[in-house]
Design a protein around this motif. Structure first.
Motif, mmCIF file in Angstrom:
data_model
loop_
_atom_site.group_PDB
_atom_site.id
_atom_site.type_symbol
_atom_site.label_atom_id
_atom_site.label_comp_id
_atom_site.label_asym_id
_atom_site.label_seq_id
_atom_site.Cartn_x
_atom_site.Cartn_y
_atom_site.Cartn_z
ATOM 1 N N CYS A 93 0.808 -1.218 0.000
ATOM 2 C CA CYS A 93 0.000 0.000 0.000
ATOM 3 C C CYS A 93 0.845 1.274 0.000
ATOM 4 O O CYS A 93 0.296 2.382 0.001
ATOM 5 C CB CYS A 93 -0.908 0.034 1.241
ATOM 6 S SG CYS A 93 -1.946 -1.407 1.473
ATOM 7 N N LEU A 94 2.163 1.125 0.019
ATOM 8 C CA LEU A 94 3.021 2.286 0.198
ATOM 9 C C LEU A 94 2.998 3.208 -1.016
ATOM 10 O O LEU A 94 3.048 2.746 -2.157
ATOM 11 C CB LEU A 94 4.465 1.843 0.449
ATOM 12 C CG LEU A 94 4.748 1.057 1.724
ATOM 13 C CD1 LEU A 94 6.235 0.724 1.801
ATOM 14 C CD2 LEU A 94 4.329 1.848 2.950
ATOM 15 N N PRO A 95 2.970 4.531 -0.763
ATOM 16 C CA PRO A 95 3.201 5.471 -1.864
ATOM 17 C C PRO A 95 4.597 5.249 -2.447
ATOM 18 O O PRO A 95 5.489 4.732 -1.767
ATOM 19 C CB PRO A 95 3.096 6.849 -1.184
ATOM 20 C CG PRO A 95 2.407 6.605 0.113
ATOM 21 C CD PRO A 95 2.745 5.204 0.524
ATOM 22 N N SER A 96 4.784 5.649 -3.684
ATOM 23 C CA SER A 96 6.038 5.340 -4.373
ATOM 24 C C SER A 96 7.255 5.936 -3.684
ATOM 25 O O SER A 96 8.330 5.323 -3.673
ATOM 26 C CB SER A 96 5.974 5.837 -5.819
ATOM 27 O OG SER A 96 5.745 7.248 -5.861
ATOM 28 N N ASP A 97 7.110 7.122 -3.073
ATOM 29 C CA ASP A 97 8.281 7.738 -2.442
ATOM 30 C C ASP A 97 8.744 6.953 -1.220
ATOM 31 O O ASP A 97 9.934 6.923 -0.907
ATOM 32 C CB ASP A 97 8.005 9.195 -2.064
ATOM 33 C CG ASP A 97 6.896 9.330 -1.041
ATOM 34 O OD1 ASP A 97 5.890 8.606 -1.141
ATOM 35 O OD2 ASP A 97 7.032 10.168 -0.128
ATOM 36 N N ILE A 98 7.819 6.278 -0.526
ATOM 37 C CA ILE A 98 8.208 5.442 0.609
ATOM 38 C C ILE A 98 8.643 4.066 0.129
ATOM 39 O O ILE A 98 9.590 3.485 0.658
ATOM 40 C CB ILE A 98 7.060 5.313 1.629
ATOM 41 C CG1 ILE A 98 6.613 6.683 2.131
ATOM 42 C CG2 ILE A 98 7.483 4.442 2.803
ATOM 43 C CD1 ILE A 98 5.506 6.639 3.153
ATOM 44 N N ARG A 99 7.978 3.553 -0.897
ATOM 45 C CA ARG A 99 8.324 2.220 -1.404
ATOM 46 C C ARG A 99 9.768 2.163 -1.884
ATOM 47 O O ARG A 99 10.429 1.133 -1.776
ATOM 48 C CB ARG A 99 7.374 1.831 -2.533
ATOM 49 C CG ARG A 99 7.483 0.370 -2.948
ATOM 50 C CD ARG A 99 6.576 0.054 -4.117
ATOM 51 N NE ARG A 99 5.209 0.487 -3.870
ATOM 52 C CZ ARG A 99 4.563 1.389 -4.612
ATOM 53 N NH1 ARG A 99 5.169 1.941 -5.642
ATOM 54 N NH2 ARG A 99 3.323 1.715 -4.325
ATOM 55 N N ASP A 100 10.258 3.270 -2.403
ATOM 56 C CA ASP A 100 11.620 3.311 -2.925
ATOM 57 C C ASP A 100 12.660 3.597 -1.845
ATOM 58 O O ASP A 100 13.860 3.550 -2.122
ATOM 59 C CB ASP A 100 11.731 4.379 -4.015
ATOM 60 C CG ASP A 100 10.871 4.050 -5.234
ATOM 61 O OD1 ASP A 100 10.557 2.861 -5.426
ATOM 62 O OD2 ASP A 100 10.504 4.988 -5.963
ATOM 63 N N ALA A 101 12.204 3.901 -0.624
ATOM 64 C CA ALA A 101 13.132 4.186 0.472
ATOM 65 C C ALA A 101 13.627 2.872 1.078
ATOM 66 O O ALA A 101 12.991 1.825 0.919
ATOM 67 C CB ALA A 101 12.444 5.026 1.543
ATOM 68 N N PRO A 102 14.771 2.904 1.799
ATOM 69 C CA PRO A 102 15.240 1.685 2.478
ATOM 70 C C PRO A 102 14.180 1.147 3.421
ATOM 71 O O PRO A 102 13.432 1.901 4.040
ATOM 72 C CB PRO A 102 16.476 2.168 3.239
ATOM 73 C CG PRO A 102 16.931 3.373 2.500
ATOM 74 C CD PRO A 102 15.687 4.039 1.982
ATOM 75 N N ARG A 103 14.139 -0.147 3.543
ATOM 76 C CA ARG A 103 13.110 -0.792 4.351
ATOM 77 C C ARG A 103 13.610 -1.119 5.747
ATOM 78 O O ARG A 103 12.833 -1.241 6.683
ATOM 79 C CB ARG A 103 12.659 -2.052 3.617
ATOM 80 C CG ARG A 103 11.771 -2.977 4.384
ATOM 81 C CD ARG A 103 11.070 -3.938 3.485
ATOM 82 N NE ARG A 103 11.931 -5.001 2.979
ATOM 83 C CZ ARG A 103 11.431 -6.081 2.371
ATOM 84 N NH1 ARG A 103 10.137 -6.191 2.181
ATOM 85 N NH2 ARG A 103 12.231 -7.018 1.940
ATOM 86 N N GLY A 104 14.917 -1.299 5.918
ATOM 87 C CA GLY A 104 15.452 -1.740 7.194
ATOM 88 C C GLY A 104 15.681 -3.236 7.183
ATOM 89 O O GLY A 104 14.975 -3.971 6.484
ATOM 90 N N PRO A 105 16.649 -3.722 7.956
ATOM 91 C CA PRO A 105 16.986 -5.147 7.933
ATOM 92 C C PRO A 105 15.972 -6.008 8.682
ATOM 93 O O PRO A 105 15.336 -5.559 9.625
ATOM 94 C CB PRO A 105 18.348 -5.189 8.621
ATOM 95 C CG PRO A 105 18.320 -4.014 9.559
ATOM 96 C CD PRO A 105 17.532 -2.952 8.859
ATOM 97 N N ASP A 106 15.837 -7.252 8.243
ATOM 98 C CA ASP A 106 15.048 -8.260 8.947
ATOM 99 C C ASP A 106 15.997 -9.340 9.452
ATOM 100 O O ASP A 106 17.046 -9.585 8.868
ATOM 101 C CB ASP A 106 14.021 -8.906 8.015
ATOM 102 C CG ASP A 106 12.841 -7.993 7.726
ATOM 103 O OD1 ASP A 106 12.479 -7.204 8.618
ATOM 104 O OD2 ASP A 106 12.296 -8.066 6.614
#
Length: 205
Positions: A93-106
């Motif tokens: 559901c993320l907007p494109s500007d957030i989707r393209d940002a780093p997600r963080g490690p799992d």
């Protein structure tokens, strides 16, 4: 320190854009003396360096162990009940500007999986047969002008059973889990130089 739900709802967090069908369950503040506006990544790195659930105090570890055991016996945590199966990931559901940002490690010690990680906030999610939940972390200027970490837990219960489950575990969250997290995360900030070195060493190894 527990905060009113409005402390999260009133902030202009990006998480509000795609969690309108979630309710705010808990809001908690963690003291980080001397922190500035650019220290959110430093705090996240320090928290990761302290380890996952197995590094909690023994009573919190015991509660988590009981919960996972019950989940295994009753089928609460089967893959078919998780993110991407019973519910879609909020990453979809993320907007494109957030989707393209780093997600963080799992990693395996953190059952909540990363949705996004920005300069001042991050979010992780978990789903099972009881709830779909989001842990939102934000970086906020406190009353004494230092910045502090705030955590909001957002939930979408899975029917009546999910609502009953959240009510049943509330005393354990407030009396054991959140106080333990407070001690651990506030100590992580105080020890951040040492913790950061351990984190970088572990990542390079």
């Amino acid at each position: 320190m527990r905060l009113p739900k409005s402390a999260h709802a009133s902030r202009p967090w990006r998480i509000h854009e795609f969690t309108s069908d979630f309710s705010v369950e808990d809001v908690w503040a963690f003291r980080t003396p001397g922190a500035g506006p650019d220290d959110f990544p430093t705090m996240l790195a320090a928290m990761r360096a302290t380890g996952g659930l197995m590094k909690q105090p023994w009573l919190a570890r015991f509660l988590f162990a009981v919960r996972w055991k019950l989940g295994a016996l009753l089928g609460w945590d089967e893959p078919s009940a998780g993110v991407g199966e019973r519910v879609a990931s909020l990453r979809d559901c993320l907007p494109s500007d957030i989707r393209d940002a780093p997600r963080g490690p799992d990693n395996e010690s953190m059952p909540l999986k990363a949705i996004y990680e920005l300069d001042m906030e991050s979010a992780r999610e978990l789903a099972n047969k009881t709830v779909h939940t989001v842990m939102h972390l934000g970086w906020v200027q406190g009353a004494n002008r230092d910045y502090e970490l705030r955590m909001a837990v957002l939930v979408k219960p899975n029917g009546w059973f999910g609502r009953l489950y959240m009510s049943a575990i509330a005393p354990f969250r407030y009396l054991i889990v959140y106080p333990a997290l407070t001690r651990k995360w506030e100590r992580a900030w105080r020890d951040r130089s040492h913790a950061g070195a351990e984190y970088e060493e572990g990542m390079s190894g």
